[in-house]
Design a protein around this motif. Structure first.
Motif, PDB file in Angstrom:
ATOM      1  N   ILE A 139       0.960  -1.163  -0.144  1.00  0.00           N
ATOM      2  CA  ILE A 139      -0.058   0.254  -0.082  1.00  0.00           C
ATOM      3  C   ILE A 139       0.950   1.311  -0.003  1.00  0.00           C
ATOM      4  N   SER A 140       1.956   1.097   0.643  1.00  0.00           N
ATOM      5  CA  SER A 140       2.897   2.239   0.712  1.00  0.00           C
ATOM      6  C   SER A 140       3.585   2.467  -0.534  1.00  0.00           C
ATOM      7  N   GLN A 141       3.863   1.451  -1.443  1.00  0.00           N
ATOM      8  CA  GLN A 141       4.173   1.562  -2.989  1.00  0.00           C
ATOM      9  C   GLN A 141       3.285   2.145  -3.690  1.00  0.00           C
ATOM     10  N   MET A 142       2.092   1.806  -3.307  1.00  0.00           N
ATOM     11  CA  MET A 142       0.944   2.707  -4.092  1.00  0.00           C
ATOM     12  C   MET A 142       1.004   4.142  -4.071  1.00  0.00           C
ATOM     13  N   GLY A 143       1.287   4.711  -2.938  1.00  0.00           N
ATOM     14  CA  GLY A 143       1.523   6.087  -2.654  1.00  0.00           C
ATOM     15  C   GLY A 143       2.794   6.595  -3.518  1.00  0.00           C
ATOM     16  N   GLN A 156      -5.841   7.336 -11.910  1.00  0.00           N
ATOM     17  CA  GLN A 156      -6.376   5.576 -11.626  1.00  0.00           C
ATOM     18  C   GLN A 156      -5.862   5.158 -10.262  1.00  0.00           C
ATOM     19  N   LEU A 157      -4.689   5.753  -9.767  1.00  0.00           N
ATOM     20  CA  LEU A 157      -4.082   5.205  -8.488  1.00  0.00           C
ATOM     21  C   LEU A 157      -4.908   5.814  -7.449  1.00  0.00           C
ATOM     22  N   CYS A 158      -5.513   7.158  -7.278  1.00  0.00           N
ATOM     23  CA  CYS A 158      -6.363   7.811  -6.459  1.00  0.00           C
ATOM     24  C   CYS A 158      -7.788   6.997  -6.296  1.00  0.00           C
ATOM     25  N   GLN A 159      -8.270   6.474  -7.738  1.00  0.00           N
ATOM     26  CA  GLN A 159      -9.557   5.745  -7.609  1.00  0.00           C
ATOM     27  C   GLN A 159      -9.423   4.434  -7.046  1.00  0.00           C
ATOM     28  N   SER A 160      -8.247   3.911  -7.356  1.00  0.00           N
ATOM     29  CA  SER A 160      -8.043   2.508  -6.709  1.00  0.00           C
ATOM     30  C   SER A 160      -7.693   2.481  -5.242  1.00  0.00           C
ATOM     31  N   LEU A 161      -7.145   3.778  -4.745  1.00  0.00           N
ATOM     32  CA  LEU A 161      -7.238   3.730  -3.252  1.00  0.00           C
ATOM     33  C   LEU A 161      -8.625   3.999  -2.610  1.00  0.00           C
ATOM     34  N   VAL A 162      -9.238   4.856  -3.308  1.00  0.00           N
ATOM     35  CA  VAL A 162     -10.592   5.110  -2.609  1.00  0.00           C
ATOM     36  C   VAL A 162     -11.505   3.917  -2.459  1.00  0.00           C
ATOM     37  N   SER A 163     -11.112   2.979  -3.548  1.00  0.00           N
ATOM     38  CA  SER A 163     -12.286   1.889  -3.746  1.00  0.00           C
ATOM     39  C   SER A 163     -11.841   0.634  -2.843  1.00  0.00           C
ATOM     40  N   PHE A 164     -10.265   0.554  -2.782  1.00  0.00           N
ATOM     41  CA  PHE A 164      -9.794  -0.386  -1.765  1.00  0.00           C
ATOM     42  C   PHE A 164     -10.015  -0.166  -0.355  1.00  0.00           C
ATOM     43  N   TYR A 165     -10.122   1.454  -0.098  1.00  0.00           N
ATOM     44  CA  TYR A 165     -10.365   1.686   1.428  1.00  0.00           C
ATOM     45  C   TYR A 165     -11.809   1.794   1.691  1.00  0.00           C
ATOM     46  N   ILE A 188      -8.857  -1.160   5.854  1.00  0.00           N
ATOM     47  CA  ILE A 188      -8.548  -0.179   6.345  1.00  0.00           C
ATOM     48  C   ILE A 188      -7.339  -0.314   7.448  1.00  0.00           C
ATOM     49  N   LYS A 189      -7.365  -1.449   8.153  1.00  0.00           N
ATOM     50  CA  LYS A 189      -6.108  -1.231   9.214  1.00  0.00           C
ATOM     51  C   LYS A 189      -4.758  -1.350   8.577  1.00  0.00           C
ATOM     52  N   VAL A 190      -4.711  -2.048   7.170  1.00  0.00           N
ATOM     53  CA  VAL A 190      -3.257  -1.864   6.671  1.00  0.00           C
ATOM     54  C   VAL A 190      -3.110  -0.759   5.983  1.00  0.00           C
ATOM     55  N   VAL A 191      -4.171   0.099   5.566  1.00  0.00           N
ATOM     56  CA  VAL A 191      -3.747   1.613   5.129  1.00  0.00           C
ATOM     57  C   VAL A 191      -3.415   2.407   6.282  1.00  0.00           C
ATOM     58  N   GLU A 192      -3.931   2.216   7.378  1.00  0.00           N
ATOM     59  CA  GLU A 192      -3.486   3.046   8.658  1.00  0.00           C
ATOM     60  C   GLU A 192      -2.192   2.599   8.754  1.00  0.00           C
ATOM     61  N   LYS A 193      -1.911   1.525   8.772  1.00  0.00           N
ATOM     62  CA  LYS A 193      -0.501   1.117   9.272  1.00  0.00           C
ATOM     63  C   LYS A 193       0.723   1.734   8.230  1.00  0.00           C
ATOM     64  N   SER A 194      -0.003   1.930   7.093  1.00  0.00           N
ATOM     65  CA  SER A 194       1.166   2.124   5.587  1.00  0.00           C
ATOM     66  C   SER A 194       1.178   3.813   6.084  1.00  0.00           C
ATOM     67  N   ASP A 195       2.273   4.396   5.102  1.00  0.00           N
ATOM     68  CA  ASP A 195       2.489   5.633   5.172  1.00  0.00           C
ATOM     69  C   ASP A 195       1.707   6.373   3.800  1.00  0.00           C
ATOM     70  N   ASN A 231      -4.776   7.920  10.298  1.00  0.00           N
ATOM     71  CA  ASN A 231      -4.320   8.729   9.114  1.00  0.00           C
ATOM     72  C   ASN A 231      -4.171   9.901   9.132  1.00  0.00           C
ATOM     73  N   CYS A 232      -5.189  10.647  10.154  1.00  0.00           N
ATOM     74  CA  CYS A 232      -5.190  12.054  10.388  1.00  0.00           C
ATOM     75  C   CYS A 232      -3.967  12.586  11.025  1.00  0.00           C
ATOM     76  N   ASP A 233      -3.445  11.580  11.973  1.00  0.00           N
ATOM     77  CA  ASP A 233      -2.036  11.902  12.695  1.00  0.00           C
ATOM     78  C   ASP A 233      -0.752  11.863  11.503  1.00  0.00           C
ATOM     79  N   GLN A 234      -0.925  10.914  10.438  1.00  0.00           N
ATOM     80  CA  GLN A 234       0.035  10.791   9.435  1.00  0.00           C
ATOM     81  C   GLN A 234       0.246  12.135   8.482  1.00  0.00           C
ATOM     82  N   MET A 235      -1.230  12.273   8.464  1.00  0.00           N
ATOM     83  CA  MET A 235      -1.291  13.598   7.523  1.00  0.00           C
ATOM     84  C   MET A 235      -0.755  14.778   8.186  1.00  0.00           C
ATOM     85  N   LEU A 236      -1.131  14.988   9.407  1.00  0.00           N
ATOM     86  CA  LEU A 236      -0.514  16.131  10.286  1.00  0.00           C
ATOM     87  C   LEU A 236       0.937  16.115  10.419  1.00  0.00           C
TER      88      LEU A 236
END
Length: 931
Positions: A139-143, A156-165, A188-195, A231-236
């Motif tokens: 998931i981090s590699q996708m970012g 397409q990458l953004c659409q895939s992330l939205v669909s996956f999450y 959701i859990k793996v997305v939160e653990k990724s960056d 996710n909010c903490d990572q964004m901040l």
């Protein structure tokens, strides 16, 4: 027909039989059963594709690469296996690196990214745990693929992330037999653990001109931050608040950019660290961006959506205004906010508000309240005060300080809305008013407030709506208006400006408040928290007006004294009721201190109403944190010489006297301070007779001349100085209700000032030694003499205390001996009674003893007579019975022989009492006639 008849009979039989649940059998139909060829993806296929793309001999065979990628996407069209994710993203990274050279890789890469929108497939239940770290890194590699400079891939990458999450369950295709997709919770859990969230925020810097990609990235961030704290903490951590807010006003024909940016900021505020959001938004760039966006939505937005977005932007600005050192003034946002707050009440020719109108809808109503709220926050900056004054903010707020009217115009606020704005305007004035005294007086604030207060206590029919938290307890009455009106008056008089005080007294505020208090003090049993608060405010206002002014204390007069006395009679059990009676009693004592003490006329009235007794009653039962104020009030009242009689007369519980109570408070104070005392209150350390634990632990620290030392601070931090001053008024000798232990403590109190002076001199000497300063010989000798005298004085007090204890011990021994003497006397009397009884028995049983006792009795009677010559006369009558064989008298009546006839000449006539009374009446009548 027979079959039909049989079927009908079967149905009728079934209807008559009880219904039983029919088991449901899930038939698993495999792909082979329906003729579908099972195609199971194999890792070897991915390995061959990776080798084809990376092998130096085949890296230029682009057509074969595209064909292999297309075939790979067809095989994995239902999702990637978790065990193959390492190879999948290796393929994606190779394609990403070749796109800048050859754009033909865009299409197959988009196909592979579209497959990433589906949940990952697992062959075993344990795959989720076994490949968890690989999934997180994937998931981090996708970012990281946002680095590819192609809009199609980024979208397409953004659409895939939205669909996956968000929509993993919705868009998941039917997996192959034996494979199961990952759940939405797992995604959701793996997305939160990724960056990936942090990476997307940082990628915004690459999207300055790509609006479509920027909107898709913001959509992903909006989805990630709506329900995830991680996710909010990572964004901040990537400064998402600053990066998003700075793009708030970028060109956007669709109108989605501002909405998505605002939603992301809202999510960060709600789910992330609010302080971090404040810190990132508190700069010139973000403040200017918020200002431009708010002004644009306010002046050009007309739809319901625009109004909501406008209010959201103002809330974000309010959040920034809570920080220190804001940039509202530098950006001009402060001046515009004041303009928008006041334009509907104060006419303005500014082009921003020339055609601006506020409707009575809910969004405009909320806007008005938000503008008042942000004025309070910005007023903490002193540089903002001239801007508010120039914008005539107080005049706009005073527009609402008036009696509520039930009939309003069609374009005015509704009664409920006007009430909320009215209460919030008064709450705003409580903060802003004391900062703008000249504007307050120019607007005739005192007159407006007193008129509103008269309306609150008047008989006009009005029922408040009580909708907002400002209107708590004001539903169906005027209490909310009265409460905030008194709060505002309290805020203004607390400034201490004499102009305001004089204007209030000239307007008749004193008499109005006293009339309200005189009515309220007789209904204290029915009071709730709001009533008690209003009474506290009124007492505080009266105290502030009367403090230091003799004329106003005389205006306080007997009515005010009666009110104070009535409040001092409050039941002490209410102090812990939670309704605020403790604050009410403090306000009452403060009112007595400021409005009564200092004027002999009111002091005498207070003493006549037994005010000193009530203060001492309160001092005896009140908590410790109230005792300091009560002692100060009593101490100042002792300046009146008539007070001492009341103090000496007062008796508390168990007949306790005033000096005994004060000494008990002294002992409690020293116990809390940790002062070292003996078991009987004697001095233990003569070198520091007053020092507590804190003072000993801190020691002597060299301080500047303008900083008081610990010995000086100690005077104001406890009540010992006030107690010493009270005893200076009462005296130290011949005090009522005192025990020896009390006199032992009183010996320390009597020398408190001397001990404190010696303590200060010792601190001075220690500071000089620590600073290495050597005083002159004369000064050194003087300091030594003073400190030695202080020690000798402490030793003398300690010796006096020991003498008092020894005298008490001797007195206790004497009292003990007296008690024993009384016990011996009681036993002696008992022995005498026993001997008397034994002698009585002996007389009745032995005639010789009886004769001896009779003889002793006659001798005693004869010896008790003073003159015995009359016994030798010829005519002597004996009073005792002759020849009586007993030692007791036979009765109270004694028969005496009559006088012989030869002496009287004839027998005496019998005595007739009725005849003698008639003679007496006749003589009295004759006396009346003669007179």
């Amino acid at each position: 027909m027979a079959a039909a008849t049989a079927t009908q009979g079967l149905h009728r039989t079934t209807a008559r039989m009880p219904k039983t649940p029919i088991p449901i059998v899930n038939h698993i139909i495999s792909d082979e059963a329906v003729g579908i060829q099972k195609v199971v993806p194999r890792s070897s296929d991915l390995a061959r594709v990776v080798k084809l793309l990376t092998d130096p001999y085949s890296e230029n065979l682009i057509e074969r690469h595209l064909h292999a990628l297309t075939k790979l996407a067809a095989k994995y069209q239902r999702g990637f296996l978790m065990r193959d994710l390492v190879l999948v993203f290796k393929v994606l990274n190779v394609c990403a690196d070749r796109i800048p050279i050859d754009p033909s890789y865009v299409e197959p890469m988009c196909q592979l990214l579209q497959i990433c929108s589906y949940p990952f497939l697992k062959e075993k239940t344990s795959d989720e745990t076994a490949y968890a770290q690989i999934v997180v890194e994937s998931i981090s590699q996708m970012g990281y693929l946002m680095r590819v400079p192609n809009n199609n891939i980024r979208v397409q990458l953004c659409q895939s992330l939205v669909s996956f999450y968000c929509d993993a369950d919705k868009y998941a295709k039917s997996p192959l037999e034996g494979l199961k997709p990952s759940t939405k919770e797992y995604n959701i859990k793996v997305v939160e653990k990724s960056d990936v969230a942090e990476t997307l925020v940082k990628s915004l810097a690459l999207l300055e001109s790509d609006l479509e990609v920027k909107l898709n990235v913001l959509k992903v961030l909006q989805c990630f931050s709506v329900n995830s704290d991680s996710n909010c903490d990572q964004m901040l951590s990537a400064e998402a608040a600053y990066r998003i807010c700075s793009r708030l006003n970028d060109p956007d024909p669709s109108g989605q950019l501002m909405f998505r940016c605002t939603e992301c900021l809202w999510n960060l505020v709600e789910r992330g660290d609010t302080q971090a959001v404040k810190r990132q938004l508190n700069n010139l760039t973000c403040t200017s961006s918020l200002r431009d966006a708010f002004c644009q939505q306010l002046t050009k937005g007309h739809s319901h959506y625009d109004r909501q977005l406008r209010n959201d932007l103002l809330v974000l600005a309010t959040l920034v205004a809570q920080s220190k050192d804001t940039h509202f003034i530098e950006t001009g946002y402060a001046k515009e906010l004041v303009l928008f707050t006041t334009f509907s009440e104060v006419k303005s020719h500014n082009p921003l508000v020339r055609n601006l109108k506020l409707e009575t809808n809910h969004e405009d109503f909320e806007l008005k309240k938000l503008l008042m709220n942000i004025m309070v926050l910005l007023s903490r900056d002193s540089a903002f005060i001239p801007i508010m004054s120039e914008g005539r903010l107080l005049l706009a707020l005073f527009h609402y300080i008036k009696g509520n009217e039930s009939q309003l115009g069609p374009r005015d606020w509704s009664p409920a809305q006007f009430e909320e704005l009215q209460l919030q305007a008064m709450a705003t004035l409580c903060t802003v008013g004391p900062l703008m005294i000249e504007d307050y007086m120019t607007c005739q604030g005192n007159t407006r407030l007193l008129l509103l207060l008269e309306w609150c206590v008047g008989t006009e029919d009005f029922g408040g709506h009580g909708n907002s938290f400002h209107g708590t307890g004001g539903r169906g009455n005027k209490r909310a208006q009265m409460r905030h009106c008194l709060r505002l008056l309290r805020s203004m008089v607390s400034v201490g400006d004499e102009t305001i005080h004089q204007d209030l007294c000239d307007q008749g505020a004193m008499s109005l408040l006293l009339n309200i208090l005189s009515t309220a003090c007789h209904h204290m049993d029915e009071d709730d928290t709001i009533d008690v608060e209003m009474q506290c405010d009124m007492l505080f206002i009266v105290s502030a007006l009367c403090e230091g002014d003799m004329h106003r204390k005389e205006l306080f007069g007997s009515q005010g004294v009666n009110i104070v006395v009535q409040y001092l009679k409050t039941d002490p059990e209410k102090l812990n009721s939670g309704l605020g009676h403790n604050r009410l009693l403090l306000a009452t004592v403060d009112c007595a201190w400021c409005a009564i003490i200092g004027s002999f006329q009111t002091e005498d009235l207070f003493l006549e109403k037994e005010g000193v007794f009530l203060l001492y009653d309160l001092l005896e039962v009140c908590p410790k944190n109230m005792q300091n104020v009560v002692l100060g009030c009593i101490l100042d009242l002792c300046e009146n010489p008539k007070t001492m009689v009341h103090i000496n007369t007062w008796r508390g519980k168990n007949d306790r006297s005033a000096p005994n109570l004060l000494i008990e408070i002294w002992r409690t104070e020293e116990s809390e301070m940790g002062v070292r005392r003996g078991p009987d209150g004697t001095i233990v350390d003569v070198s520091q007779p007053l020092a507590g634990t804190l003072q000993e632990r801190q020691g002597v620290i060299p301080l500047p001349a303008n900083c008081p030392s610990q010995a000086i601070v100690d005077v104001s931090e406890n009540m010992r100085a006030k107690l010493y001053a009270l005893f200076c008024k009462i005296g130290f000798n011949d005090l009522p209700g005192m025990s020896t232990e009390d006199y032992v403590t009183l010996a320390v109190i009597e020398r408190y000032l001397d001990f404190k002076v010696g303590e200060v001199w010792k601190e001075m000497r220690s500071e000089l030694e620590q600073e290495g300063i050597q005083p002159t010989t004369a000064d050194h000798n003087a300091v030594e003499t003073i400190t030695r005298a202080a020690d000798e004085r402490a030793k003398a007090v300690a010796q006096t205390q020991m003498d008092l204890l020894d005298n008490q011990q001797q007195q206790d021994l004497m009292d003990e001996q007296e008690m024993y003497a009384k016990v011996r006397d009681n036993h002696r009397q008992r022995e005498k009674a026993i001997a008397s009884w034994e002698h009585f028995v002996a007389r009745t049983s032995n005639y010789h003893i009886l004769k001896e006792a009779k003889m002793k009795q006659e001798m005693s009677i004869e010896a008790s007579r003073i003159q015995t010559r009359h016994q030798k006369e010829e005519k002597f009558h004996h009073t005792e019975v002759q020849n009586l064989n007993t030692t007791t008298f036979c009765g109270r009546s004694v028969k005496v022989n009559s006088t012989p006839v030869e002496l009287t000449g004839a027998r005496l006539k019998p005595y007739n009492i009725q005849r003698d009374m008639q003679k007496a009446v006749t003589l009295s009548d004759s006396a009346t006639i003669i007179s």
